[in-house]
Design an enzyme around this catalytic site. Sequence first.
Site, PDB file in Angstrom:
ATOM      1  N   HIS A   1       0.000 -25.621 -11.651  1.00 31.02           N
ATOM      2  CA  HIS A   1       0.611 -25.737 -10.329  1.00 31.02           C
ATOM      3  C   HIS A   1       0.353 -24.485  -9.498  1.00 31.02           C
ATOM      4  O   HIS A   1       0.946 -23.442  -9.737  1.00 31.02           O
ATOM      5  CB  HIS A   1       2.109 -25.991 -10.464  1.00 31.02           C
ATOM      6  CG  HIS A   1       2.404 -27.343 -11.029  1.00 31.02           C
ATOM      7  ND1 HIS A   1       2.628 -27.546 -12.375  1.00 31.02           N
ATOM      8  CD2 HIS A   1       2.475 -28.553 -10.435  1.00 31.02           C
ATOM      9  CE1 HIS A   1       2.844 -28.845 -12.586  1.00 31.02           C
ATOM     10  NE2 HIS A   1       2.751 -29.471 -11.429  1.00 31.02           N
TER      11      HIS A   1
ATOM     12  N   ASP B   1      -0.149 -24.578 -17.342  1.00 34.77           N
ATOM     13  CA  ASP B   1       0.436 -25.100 -16.116  1.00 34.77           C
ATOM     14  C   ASP B   1      -0.491 -24.785 -14.945  1.00 34.77           C
ATOM     15  O   ASP B   1      -0.828 -23.632 -14.712  1.00 34.77           O
ATOM     16  CB  ASP B   1       1.807 -24.421 -15.913  1.00 34.77           C
ATOM     17  CG  ASP B   1       2.643 -25.111 -14.853  1.00 34.77           C
ATOM     18  OD1 ASP B   1       2.080 -25.897 -14.066  1.00 34.77           O
ATOM     19  OD2 ASP B   1       3.870 -24.851 -14.809  1.00 34.77           O
TER      20      ASP B   1
END
Lengths: 469, 137
Positions: free
Chosen positions: B16, B14
Amino acid sequence: MINSMQGAACETNAPKARNVLLCDIGSTYTKLTAVDIEKGKIIGFSKSYTTIEDDVTIGYNKALELLKDQTGEIHFAKKLCASSAAGGLKIISSGLVPDLTAKASRLASASAGGKVIKTYSYELTEDDAKNIESENPDIILLSGGIDGGNKEVLLHNATMVSKISGNFHVIVAGNKSAKDDVAKILSQNVVFTENVMPEFGVLNIEPVKEVIRKLFIENIVSAKGLDSIQKIMDMEIIPTPLAVLEACEILGKNIGEIMAYDLGGATTDVYSIADGSPKTIDCFMNGLQEPYAKRTVEGDLGMRYSMEALLEQTETENLIRGYQLNEPDYHKWIRICREYKGTLPTGDFEKYHTIDEAIASEAIKISTNRHVGTKKKVMTLAGEAFLQEGKDLTGIKYIIGSGGAIINARNPQKILQKAIYTPSDAELLKPLKPTLLLDESNCMCAMGLLSRIEPNLAVQLMKENFKEI
Amino acid sequence: MKQITLVMGVIGADVHAVGNKILNFVFTDAGFKVVNLGVMVTQKEFVEAAIESAADAIIVSSLYGQGEIDCKGLRDKCDEAGLKGIKLYAGGNLVIGKVDFEEVEERYKKMGFDRVYPPGSDPQISVVHLKEDFGVE
């Protein structure tokens, strides 16, 4: 520049003061190299057996006489010396987590020119303590915990080390919050310095390197019987691997990213002078950012003393088939080498050279795989991405081979090719298209010493002396 | 008073990064010692960072929906590594699809997490909880 100016000042007082003597005291040979700085040339090379048990200057003087046979009576403006005699600078390193502080302490020890015998992580056990004692190290490096982090392991390990007897120094480079308590446990021959990892993921190895350098000069040189030679020299004696690392650094600065190998009887040393950080924006760094000038020492990969350990890591069948060796010959040669560590594949043993080349190739392959980083593919919602651990050495321009097993081999290129990436290496970040160079005259240590006073000349001489293969 | 150490990062594959930076700012500002591992962090990295830093809590963020798979077994790994009783917090877009937050919270608590936060939570709420959990002002 300051150093070379000092050199110039000396030269005005002496008639033939353009010469420098570079001395490498190895465990077997004391090697001397004479360089004429004005002409920019190596003017002589000699070697004689190291005589550290009696008086190290006996071997040195013998080598010096041999050198004078080539150069005639000669005066040296400066004499510099490196040593790996009497077991080298034996270091045991330790930390908490294997990939974090333990790794940081190993990197620090190796880049100071130490022969890192073993690296321990987590709490030392009674058995570990016994093993450390039997290794008779010069230095034990304790680390563990970032500043303000875990203290228990450092305290425990300090307590264990306090029970070990021997003539060694302890360097404490762990969690600074534990310092006062550690000082109560260890009172003698202990030096405290900055944490090898003060903050998470931040490598801080220079302070440890500096402490090791000081200990080596102030204590270890004399403990190893090098006092008499130190008196003859104009600069501090340094550990041989440090001289080689410095040679690599100065060369790397001039010709681009390089790797170098020193394959010996007991260890394989690997050097990389390269940035090594991820090369694309879709590649993320995992774990420690490793040093630009990195050295690893593999104590279980060597041609003789650690040949057994090396062979344990390879399948005999594959070795014989992969390198097309004659099986009875192979077993015979291994038996001979096991018994007589000094045996070389020359003279009557000529036909065994392919077997030694196979062993050397394996040492290069395994040591490279441990030195370089890895890059793994992962799928994210934003598409494909990569996770990198360790150094990306795919862009290495030159690989330099040194050490007897490589430079005396019939096919040194075959051995060094094992450092280059092949499809079966999968995720390993090995060099893709390097040029292979051979340090035929084994001059790297001498050039590292020379680089301390004449860096440009050291680079020039290395360029001249390394042969492309 | 002892400073509380937090290990935080975005777990799994991930990338983000924005929420991670905001949380880092808020927690540091609130007086915690923050060891921020950034994005694409593996369970192993969380555990090892917590050992070296003697962390009091691990804060796991996940925004891409795969958090449940990524977080499975983290508590066991902590137990195995001697981090018994370390507080585990998780927050973000933690599961795939539209699932009631109560159910998400239950699933994560079953996995050994102490506190769970839905998407869009105010980080100040976590600060209040952290101070409460560790009895600091």
